[in-house]
Structures are given as structure tokens and as C-alpha cells.
Design a protein around this motif. Structure first.
Motif, PDB file in Angstrom:
ATOM      1  N   HIS A  86     -44.030 -24.226  -8.309  1.00 28.48           N
ATOM      2  CA  HIS A  86     -43.107 -23.241  -7.751  1.00 28.48           C
ATOM      3  C   HIS A  86     -41.839 -23.206  -8.587  1.00 28.48           C
ATOM      4  N   HIS A  87     -41.255 -22.031  -8.668  1.00 31.03           N
ATOM      5  CA  HIS A  87     -40.033 -21.872  -9.472  1.00 31.03           C
ATOM      6  C   HIS A  87     -38.990 -22.927  -9.144  1.00 31.03           C
ATOM      7  N   ARG A  88     -38.821 -23.208  -7.876  1.00 30.37           N
ATOM      8  CA  ARG A  88     -37.724 -24.065  -7.434  1.00 30.37           C
ATOM      9  C   ARG A  88     -38.036 -25.554  -7.582  1.00 30.37           C
ATOM     10  N   PHE A  89     -39.289 -25.914  -7.803  1.00 33.06           N
ATOM     11  CA  PHE A  89     -39.661 -27.321  -7.821  1.00 33.06           C
ATOM     12  C   PHE A  89     -39.056 -28.033  -9.037  1.00 33.06           C
ATOM     13  N   SER A  90     -38.779 -29.322  -8.842  1.00 27.90           N
ATOM     14  CA  SER A  90     -38.004 -30.078  -9.823  1.00 27.90           C
ATOM     15  C   SER A  90     -38.716 -30.228 -11.158  1.00 27.90           C
ATOM     16  N   GLY A  91     -40.047 -30.416 -11.149  1.00 27.68           N
ATOM     17  CA  GLY A  91     -40.767 -30.601 -12.402  1.00 27.68           C
ATOM     18  C   GLY A  91     -40.597 -29.434 -13.358  1.00 27.68           C
ATOM     19  N   PRO A  92     -40.939 -28.206 -12.930  1.00 26.48           N
ATOM     20  CA  PRO A  92     -40.702 -27.052 -13.808  1.00 26.48           C
ATOM     21  C   PRO A  92     -39.231 -26.896 -14.204  1.00 26.48           C
ATOM     22  N   GLN A  93     -38.309 -27.214 -13.277  1.00 25.57           N
ATOM     23  CA  GLN A  93     -36.884 -27.101 -13.601  1.00 25.57           C
ATOM     24  C   GLN A  93     -36.477 -28.119 -14.666  1.00 25.57           C
ATOM     25  N   ILE A  94     -36.983 -29.332 -14.572  1.00 30.86           N
ATOM     26  CA  ILE A  94     -36.645 -30.352 -15.578  1.00 30.86           C
ATOM     27  C   ILE A  94     -37.238 -29.992 -16.931  1.00 30.86           C
ATOM     28  N   LEU A  95     -38.464 -29.452 -16.943  1.00 27.21           N
ATOM     29  CA  LEU A  95     -39.054 -28.989 -18.191  1.00 27.21           C
ATOM     30  C   LEU A  95     -38.178 -27.929 -18.836  1.00 27.21           C
ATOM     31  N   ARG A  96     -37.694 -26.977 -18.051  1.00 30.98           N
ATOM     32  CA  ARG A  96     -36.831 -25.921 -18.600  1.00 30.98           C
ATOM     33  C   ARG A  96     -35.500 -26.501 -19.088  1.00 30.98           C
ATOM     34  N   PHE A  97     -34.936 -27.433 -18.330  1.00 31.85           N
ATOM     35  CA  PHE A  97     -33.677 -28.067 -18.734  1.00 31.85           C
ATOM     36  C   PHE A  97     -33.851 -28.800 -20.066  1.00 31.85           C
ATOM     37  N   HIS A  98     -34.955 -29.522 -20.199  1.00 37.90           N
ATOM     38  CA  HIS A  98     -35.234 -30.254 -21.430  1.00 37.90           C
ATOM     39  C   HIS A  98     -35.339 -29.297 -22.610  1.00 37.90           C
ATOM     40  N   THR A  99     -35.975 -28.151 -22.376  1.00 42.01           N
ATOM     41  CA  THR A  99     -36.186 -27.176 -23.448  1.00 42.01           C
ATOM     42  C   THR A  99     -34.912 -26.404 -23.775  1.00 42.01           C
ATOM     43  N   LYS A 100     -34.190 -25.995 -22.743  1.00 39.58           N
ATOM     44  CA  LYS A 100     -33.025 -25.142 -22.930  1.00 39.58           C
ATOM     45  C   LYS A 100     -31.782 -25.934 -23.341  1.00 39.58           C
ATOM     46  N   HIS A 101     -31.656 -27.160 -22.830  1.00 44.19           N
ATOM     47  CA  HIS A 101     -30.463 -27.974 -23.096  1.00 44.19           C
ATOM     48  C   HIS A 101     -30.880 -29.346 -23.642  1.00 44.19           C
ATOM     49  N   PRO A 102     -31.482 -29.399 -24.811  1.00 43.45           N
ATOM     50  CA  PRO A 102     -31.988 -30.684 -25.324  1.00 43.45           C
ATOM     51  C   PRO A 102     -30.899 -31.730 -25.514  1.00 43.45           C
ATOM     52  N   SER A 103     -29.708 -31.302 -25.915  1.00 47.81           N
ATOM     53  CA  SER A 103     -28.622 -32.269 -26.117  1.00 47.81           C
ATOM     54  C   SER A 103     -28.179 -32.866 -24.781  1.00 47.81           C
ATOM     55  N   ALA A 104     -28.038 -32.009 -23.760  1.00 46.02           N
ATOM     56  CA  ALA A 104     -27.653 -32.493 -22.443  1.00 46.02           C
ATOM     57  C   ALA A 104     -28.743 -33.390 -21.856  1.00 46.02           C
ATOM     58  N   TYR A 105     -30.003 -33.035 -22.100  1.00 43.45           N
ATOM     59  CA  TYR A 105     -31.109 -33.871 -21.618  1.00 43.45           C
ATOM     60  C   TYR A 105     -31.026 -35.261 -22.254  1.00 43.45           C
ATOM     61  N   LYS A 106     -30.730 -35.304 -23.537  1.00 44.89           N
ATOM     62  CA  LYS A 106     -30.623 -36.582 -24.231  1.00 44.89           C
ATOM     63  C   LYS A 106     -29.468 -37.415 -23.685  1.00 44.89           C
ATOM     64  N   GLN A 107     -28.403 -36.742 -23.259  1.00 46.27           N
ATOM     65  CA  GLN A 107     -27.230 -37.435 -22.711  1.00 46.27           C
ATOM     66  C   GLN A 107     -27.416 -37.836 -21.247  1.00 46.27           C
ATOM     67  N   THR A 108     -28.545 -37.446 -20.658  1.00 50.11           N
ATOM     68  CA  THR A 108     -28.813 -37.738 -19.253  1.00 50.11           C
ATOM     69  C   THR A 108     -29.365 -39.148 -19.098  1.00 50.11           C
ATOM     70  N   ALA A 109     -28.673 -39.950 -18.306  1.00 46.57           N
ATOM     71  CA  ALA A 109     -29.136 -41.311 -18.032  1.00 46.57           C
ATOM     72  C   ALA A 109     -30.043 -41.338 -16.811  1.00 46.57           C
ATOM     73  N   ARG A 110     -29.689 -40.566 -15.774  1.00 47.39           N
ATOM     74  CA  ARG A 110     -30.468 -40.535 -14.547  1.00 47.39           C
ATOM     75  C   ARG A 110     -30.560 -39.107 -14.028  1.00 47.39           C
ATOM     76  N   VAL A 111     -31.660 -38.824 -13.342  1.00 49.17           N
ATOM     77  CA  VAL A 111     -31.854 -37.541 -12.672  1.00 49.17           C
ATOM     78  C   VAL A 111     -32.018 -37.819 -11.182  1.00 49.17           C
ATOM     79  N   SER A 112     -31.196 -37.177 -10.372  1.00 53.03           N
ATOM     80  CA  SER A 112     -31.300 -37.285  -8.913  1.00 53.03           C
ATOM     81  C   SER A 112     -31.762 -35.966  -8.321  1.00 53.03           C
ATOM     82  N   LEU A 113     -32.388 -36.035  -7.173  1.00 50.88           N
ATOM     83  CA  LEU A 113     -32.526 -34.857  -6.332  1.00 50.88           C
ATOM     84  C   LEU A 113     -31.225 -34.697  -5.560  1.00 50.88           C
ATOM     85  N   VAL A 114     -31.041 -33.553  -4.905  1.00 51.46           N
ATOM     86  CA  VAL A 114     -29.789 -33.329  -4.170  1.00 51.46           C
ATOM     87  C   VAL A 114     -29.594 -34.408  -3.117  1.00 51.46           C
ATOM     88  N   SER A 115     -30.681 -34.807  -2.458  1.00 56.86           N
ATOM     89  CA  SER A 115     -30.572 -35.840  -1.424  1.00 56.86           C
ATOM     90  C   SER A 115     -30.140 -37.174  -2.008  1.00 56.86           C
TER      91      SER A 115
END
Length: 629
Positions: free
Chosen positions: A176-205
């Protein structure tokens, strides 16, 4: 003494608000406060509308994370102003809108542990007010559940395991568009530098839990199943899906970013942060019980038993059940239960809820107005007409005929079934098992109050039929498979016609009940989770503990009968025709025929919605027209 007993807090971070409530051990509501992002943080330079930023041409919808951090400061301030004695709070839990992701940088863990009690959270974590610096976040924004920018990524996820059906079998949902997996894939592709600078990924909760814990909190066992990453049966991350998002060489790194998953929904992940002890006066031993998603939290707002169902009648329609059966399908969602191992949460989401009913209501009101005005928002005429007509009635069928009129009303592109906006009406003959389009020149037939309610409820019954079983009523008679109880929440739950027809279509052994907890379902569920986590006996389930303390008379009102012999069976007979109708509409639309399309409409993206979305925020802020529904 009542003024000296332990208290428990529950939070709900939604698209437009952060809400905090406080309950006592006996589940009585003691304090509540909220922060409306648009209204209360208007001077903080975020510039959001309805809690989000929107880029329509890219189908992007997202929110500034610093805004949420500032809202935590403000909601705690308001709770203190309401008279809350923080020193009595023994446990905290919370809920967050599902699927959204927060990206922490490598300074985050240290910053959370070294907060200065003399300063606000947002001063220390959020960067500057204009988001010129990102504070402790590698990316300043979190994609909202309404975001639909990930069609390419969803296609990749659906294909990775061979089909959407197989992805649903493994993770509980198709992509689904909103699901975290597809969103993380897009983030990795669109913002590779920011992805590299990411230490942890949280859900909103788990992001919200981290603020209270003073370090990055683990994702909980229920919310993790809204990501398209978690293998539900194997109870672990699915490495092939992680590799899709991160690359074959990046699986270990993505696992580290995601962290461990908290499998016991009631086991504290730690004590509250020293910062909150010093700044607000929380006791040092206050326990942080795992935060979960908003939909899982909703089913904790009452001691929901297996085979009970919750129907949320808001802007969207959401159907929730607690069940021991795991029968995933691309049309709906299965998620781990947030508190009880061996149970699953079954969830159906529809975009066309109140908007479709309101459209029919407005037509009915305009048809009796001498001026044709649609200004009258009363439901009186809608309800009168809905209750006047017999179940599945078809006026022109002829004496003794059992033909049935049925239809679909989708002002918005729908997910279940996956079809564009439009209206379709058919006549079903159960004797010959045939369906035929109704003459759409009979415009009034397309605005049928009973028909719109029947259509929405038949879809719920069709898709949940495999999860219910025979039940005995109070007299000991065995009834056909149906829910034990149906609980209604949301704006439409106050409508007597909707409640009555809901009971006729869905059945329910004990009847239809309105759950009257205002807009507090998610926050209450979280607070109850905190009570259970802190006060449970060694083997005491959430349902057992909350069931003993829950004041049903104070929260629940029986509003309609459930199973009615003859009527329930007639709707059961209609199910086959309803399924045939959906298949026919999908077949026609796939072939390009535009039946029911209004002039000027175009076919939309044939997946889930772009701006309307569907999260099952069951008790969010509603429009004025919904309030009286």
C-alpha cells in the motif's frame, strides 16, 4: 484514597492533533488535553494545513516532525494546567497513526539521553523553527498515511514475492502507498544522503515512545505488521523485502536502523526519561509500556472479545475484529494483536464512508425542497426513507418476485474493491443467479438511502464472513455465523437508521452497541494498555483485566437489534449477487467502459487513494455534517 492512587497516561498522535488523557486504576477518565497543530502551533512557522504539507502533482503528503515534538511540550503543559499531579503517574503508553516513519540521525540517541530540563523538547531536538536545521533528524519530515507517491515502490513490493497474494500471506497486507516498506524504499532512492545519515528509523508510535523513554524505543509487535517488512508467521524481519528496500548489501544496516521488535505488548521497555522526571515531576519508576498504532489501540478501547466487531463510521469506514484465524487477502489487512499472543486484528478500510452517505442525504433533501437547495443537512428524511423500504427491495420486480436491487456509491476512488469513482446499480435475481444493470436514466434510483447503507454493510459482511462462526443466543439456540456483538463508533454511530440496518445485514448475537467515548478511542486504548502493563498478574490477559474494571454501562449503549430471522438470511442470499456485481464492475472498468462516470471525470490511479487515503483513524476530528449523522 481516590486522590492518592496511581494514574496512567495514554497519548494519541494523529494527523491533526496530539491528545493526552489520564485514567485511574479503575479506568475512570481523570484528565485530558489536546494540541491542534493548525490552531495551536500557527505561530511556530510550520505552515501546515490540516496537520500536513501537500504537493498534489507528486501525490506527496507529509508532516514536520519538529511540530510533533513541540506538541508534546504543549500537551504536557496543558495537562499540568488541568491539575494533573505527575508524581502519581505510574505508567505511560500511546498510539500513533500507522505506517508513518521518522528518521533519526546519529546524534539522536545521545541528545535524547542528555536533555536539559530547563529547556523545551523542541529547542533541543527539533532544529530551528523554520526547519533550516534538522535537529536530531536526518530528514525533517514524516510521510503521512495519505501519501500516495509510492506506486512504483508498491509494484516492486507486490512483485518481489511473486504476487500481491503472497505478500499478503507473508506480511498480512499487499503493498500500500502508505505502508512503511514502500515509503522507506522511496526515501532510500530519493534521499540517499539522508538515508546514509539515518541511524534509526521509528514508526510514529515508537517515535512518540522514544520521547518519553529518553532513548530510541523499539517498534511494537502489532504496529510492525503495518510495514510490509515483517513475516508474521516466522515472527521476524523478511530479509528479501528488506533487501528490496535497502539493497542486498544493505540488509544488516536496515535491520540495525529498524532495531528490535518488542514482542510482549505489556512488558515495559524502560522507565521514563530523567528529563521528564525533572521537568514535570514524573516518578523515576514510571513505566513506559510499548506504544502501538492507532488502529490496534482502538481495539483496546474496550475488552473486545474474539468475534466482536467494531465498525467505525467516519469519513472513511473501518471494520476491526479480533480473531484467532489468520486468513490474509490483498483486499484487507491482518495484523498482530497489540496485547494478546495468538490473536490477530482483522481490518477492512474503505475511503467512501460518510461522504457517500452525505451525497445521498443531500439528494433526498434537495428533492423535497421547493428550491432544490442542498443546504439542509438534516438526516431526518434520509432516515425515514431508509427505514420505509424493505430489505433489498426492488419495486418493479412484480408480485412475489425475489429480485434484489443493489449498488455501489463511490464519490472517491475506492480500495475495496479497487475501482475509480462512480455509481453503479444492478438488479440481482437469486433464482437464476444473474445480475443486470438498472436503467440509470432513473436517476432517483441511484440515490437510495437504504441502498447506500446496505451496500456498505454487505461489503463488510462479504469480507468478514470467513472469520465468524455459529453462536448460541441467550435462549441456547444456535444461530448462523455472525459477530457476537457489533460496536459502532464515529459520527455515523448516532444515526438510528444506520444502526438498525447494520444489525439487519451483519447480524450479531447480542445486538448492536454504540461505543460512546467521544474522540478518545485511541488514547483510551493506550491508557488501558498502560494500566494492564503495570498492574497485570503474571498470566492475566488484557481482556481479563480490563473486562473486570471496564464500566460498560458508562461507555456502551445498545442501539439496535442484531440477528433477525429471515432478514439476516435474505441478506445472506444477496451476498452472492453483491460479489458478482463487484466482479462485473471491475471487469467493465478494466475494459475501459465508463458506466456511471460523470462528464469531465477521468480514471484515477488504480490503487489506493491519493489525498483521501484510508487509515482507520476511527475517532478523528469530524466535519460538522458528520456530527449529526
Amino acid at each position: 484514597m481516590a486522590d492518592a492512587g496511581p494514574l496512567y497516561m495514554g497519548f494519541d498522535l494523529s494527523t491533526q492533533q496530539l491528545k493526552g488523557i489520564v485514567v485511574s486504576s479503575d479506568l475512570k477518565l481523570v484528565h485530558e488535553a489536546k494540541v491542534d497543530f493548525d490552531a495551536d502551533l500557527a505561530n511556530s512557522h510550520y505552515g501546515v494545513k490540516n496537520g500536513v504539507f501537500t504537493i498534489p502533482d507528486k501525490h506527496e503528503i507529509f508532516a514536520p516532525v519538529a511540530m510533533w515534538v513541540e506538541a508534546v511540550d504543549l500537551v504536557l503543559q496543558r495537562l499540568k494546567k488541568s491539575g494533573l499531579d505527575f508524581s502519581r503517574v505510574q505508567g505511560v503508553s500511546g498510539a500513533g497513526m500507522q505506517h508513518g516513519t521518522v528518521f533519526w540521525n546519529h546524534d539522536a540517541e545521545r541528545a535524547l539521553q542528555a536533555l536539559d530540563a530547563g529547556k523545551t523538547l523542541v529547542e533541543q531536538l527539533g532544529g530551528d523553527a523554520d526547519n533550516k536545521t534538522n535537529g536530531v533528524f536526518s530528514h525533517p519530515y514524516s510521510p503521512n498515511w495519505q501519501d500516495a507517491s509510492t506506486q512504483k515502490e508498491c509494484d516492486a513490493f507486490d512483485a518481489e514475492l511473486g504476487s500481491p497474494e503472497e505478500l499478503a500471506q507473508v506480511t498480512g497486507s499487499k503493498a500500500h502507498h502508505r505502508f512503511s516498506g514502500p515509503q522507506i524504499l522511496r526515501f532510500h532512492t530519493k534521499h540517499p544522503s539522508a538515508y546514509k545519515q539515518t541511524a534509526r528509523v521509528s514508526l510514529v508510535s515508537s517515535f512518540l515512545a522514544s520521547i518519553f523513554l529518553g532513548r530510541i524505543a523499539p517498534i511494537d509487535i502489532s504496529d510492525v505488521t503495518g510495514m510490509n517488512f515483517w513475516d508474521i508467521k516466522a515472527e521476524c524481519w523478511h530479509e528479501k523485502l528488506l533487501a528490496l528496500a535497502a539493497g542486498n548489501q544493505g540488509v544488516a544496516d536496515l535491520k540495525a536502523k529498524l532495531g528490535d521488535v518488542q514482542r510482549d505488548g505489556g512488558k515495559a521497555v524502560g522507565q521514563i526519561s530523567n528529563y521528564l522526571v525533572k521537568r514535570w515531576g514524573f516518578p523515576k519508576d514510571c513505566q513506559i509500556v510499548p506504544f502501538t498504532g492507532d488502529n490496534p489501540a482502538t481495539i483496546l478501547a474496550l475488552p473486545l472479545r474474539a468475534s466482536d466487531a467494531i465498525v467505525s463510521l467516519g469519513t472513511s469506514t473501518t471494520f476491526l475484529m479480533s480473531t484467532r484465524q489468520y486468513k490474509p487477502d490483498p483486499a484487507y489487512h491482518f495484523m498482530n494483536h497489540p496485547t494478546t499472543p495468538g490473536l490477530f486484528m482483522f481490518m477492512l478500510c474503505y475511503k467512501n464512508g460518510s461522504l457517500a452517505r452525505e451525497k445521498v442525504r443531500d439528494f433526498v433533501n434537495s428533492s423535497i425542497s421547493t428550491s432544490g437547495s442542498t443546504e439542509n443537512k438534516s438526516w431526518d428524511h434520509f432516515n425515514t426513507e431508509a427505514l420505509r423500504v424493505a430489505p433489498m427491495e426492488y419495486h418493479d420486480a412484480g408480485k412475489g418476485s425475489k429480485q434484489m436491487r443493489m449498488g455501489l456509491w463511490f464519490p472517491l476512488q475506492e480500495i475495496v474493491p479497487n475501482v475509480r469513482a462512480g455509481e453503479w446499480r444492478y438488479i440481482y435475481n437469486p433464482a437464476t443467479k444473474t445480475i443486470n444493470p438498472e436503467d440509470e436514466t432513473l436517476s432517483e434510483s441511484f440515490y437510495d438511502p437504504r441502498g447506500i447503507i446496505e451496500s456498505q454493510m454487505l461489503s463488510l459482511r462479504l469480507r468478514s464472513a470467513g472469520l465468524v462462526s455459529e453462536e448460541k443466543n441467550a435462549a441456547g439456540n444456535v444461530l448462523p455465523p455472525q459477530p457476537r456483538r457489533v460496536y459502532l463508533v464515529g459520527g455515523g454511530s448516532a444515526n438510528e437508521a444506520i444502526a438498525k440496518i447494520c444489525g439487519e445485514v451483519l447480524g450479531s448475537v447480542e445486538g448492536v452497541y454504540r461505543l460512546d467515548i467521544g474522540g478518545n478511542a485511541c488514547a483510551l486504548g493506550a491508557a488501558y494498555k498502560a494500566v494492564w502493563g503495570c498492574e497485570r498478574a503474571s498470566s492475566e490477559t488484557f481482556e481479563d483485566l480490563i473486562g473486570k474494571r471496564w464500566d460498560e454501562a458508562g461507555f456502551v449503549k445498545r442501539v439496535a437489534d442484531g440477528y433477525q430471522e429471515g432478514i439476516f438470511e435474505r441478506y445472506g442470499e444477496a451476498l452472492e449477487g453483491f460479489a458478482m456485481m463487484e466482479e462485473e464492475v471491475l471487469r467493465i472498468e478494466k475494459g475501459g467502459k465508463k458506466r456511471g462516470e460523470k462528464k469531465g471525470e477521468e480514471d484515477g490511479d488504480q490503487d489506493e487513494g491519493i489525498a483521501a487515503g484510508v487509515t482507520g483513524e476511527p475517532d478523528r476530528k469530524r466535519s460538522k455534517t458528520q456530527q449529526g449523522e
